[in-house]
Design an enzyme around this catalytic site. Sequence first.
Site, short mmCIF file in Angstrom:
data_model
loop_
_atom_site.label_atom_id
_atom_site.label_comp_id
_atom_site.label_asym_id
_atom_site.label_seq_id
_atom_site.Cartn_x
_atom_site.Cartn_y
_atom_site.Cartn_z
CG ASP A 166 -1.90 1.16 1.20
OD1 ASP A 166 -2.70 1.24 0.25
OD2 ASP A 166 -1.85 2.01 2.11
CD GLU A 194 -1.60 6.10 3.07
OE1 GLU A 194 -2.25 7.04 2.54
OE2 GLU A 194 -2.13 5.04 3.45
CD GLU A 205 -7.52 19.25 0.06
OE1 GLU A 205 -8.15 20.29 -0.20
OE2 GLU A 205 -6.29 19.14 -0.06
CG HIS A 249 -1.31 10.38 4.62
ND1 HIS A 249 -0.65 11.48 5.09
CD2 HIS A 249 -1.37 10.51 3.27
CE1 HIS A 249 -0.30 12.26 4.07
NE2 HIS A 249 -0.75 11.70 2.96
CG HIS A 275 -6.09 5.73 5.03
ND1 HIS A 275 -6.43 5.40 3.74
CD2 HIS A 275 -7.27 5.86 5.69
CE1 HIS A 275 -7.74 5.33 3.62
NE2 HIS A 275 -8.28 5.61 4.81
CG ASP A 306 -4.20 1.16 5.34
OD1 ASP A 306 -4.53 0.98 6.52
OD2 ASP A 306 -4.48 2.19 4.70
#
Length: 225
Positions: free
Chosen positions: A7, A9, A52, A57, A150, A155
């Site tokens: 995963d 970010e 945002e 995260h 997150h 994740d």
Amino acid sequence: MREIVFDTETTGLSFSGGDRLVEIGCVELVNRVETGRTFHCYFNPERAMAAEAQAVHGLSDTFLSDKPLFAEKVEELIDFLEDAPLVAHNAGFDFGFLNGELGQCGRPLVAMERMVDTLQIARQRHPGAKHTLDALCTRFGVDRSHRVLHGALLDAQLLAQVYVELTGGRQIGLTLVSDEPEPIVTQTVASVVRPPRPFAANAAELAAHAAFLKEIADPLWLAEA
């Protein structure tokens, strides 16, 4: 079979629009069982974090300011990934950023044939249901109580459990994998047939039975037809 669940970010939604990768987390599976090997790293994106994205995260410019550049860790990442299939949720997004960073470093891109998208698998297996990672964790009983924001490694670890469930369930991990072929066991009918056991009554038992029958008044077997 070795697979990597991963995963990412990012600073936003579009690498081509100037966004960058800021975190990657990878979990190694062998025969759909976690081995305990992981790769996790934060990266300095050399650009400001969108508000945002930070709300998702929690990674701030200050936190990332002293982290290595992607180019400084790319060889370690490539060594960990090797040539394994790469599993991600909404994998096109993660592949876009991973390949964007690899290309910017002058490294070979990851072939799209290696991509395994758990979002597509979930849509095929459970049409009409919710397919977010949170929803799939709830469906399969995967504990996500510690997931406040997150995080790439967290994740990836959750997704690894979901992926196993999507592709057959936890019973996969109960299979004993061996490089040796399983022996073929054959058994003839004769090998399981037991010799007959004697059940004939002896003389004393026959006499006792006859005496018992004499004590029965008007037995049905002597009644007139």
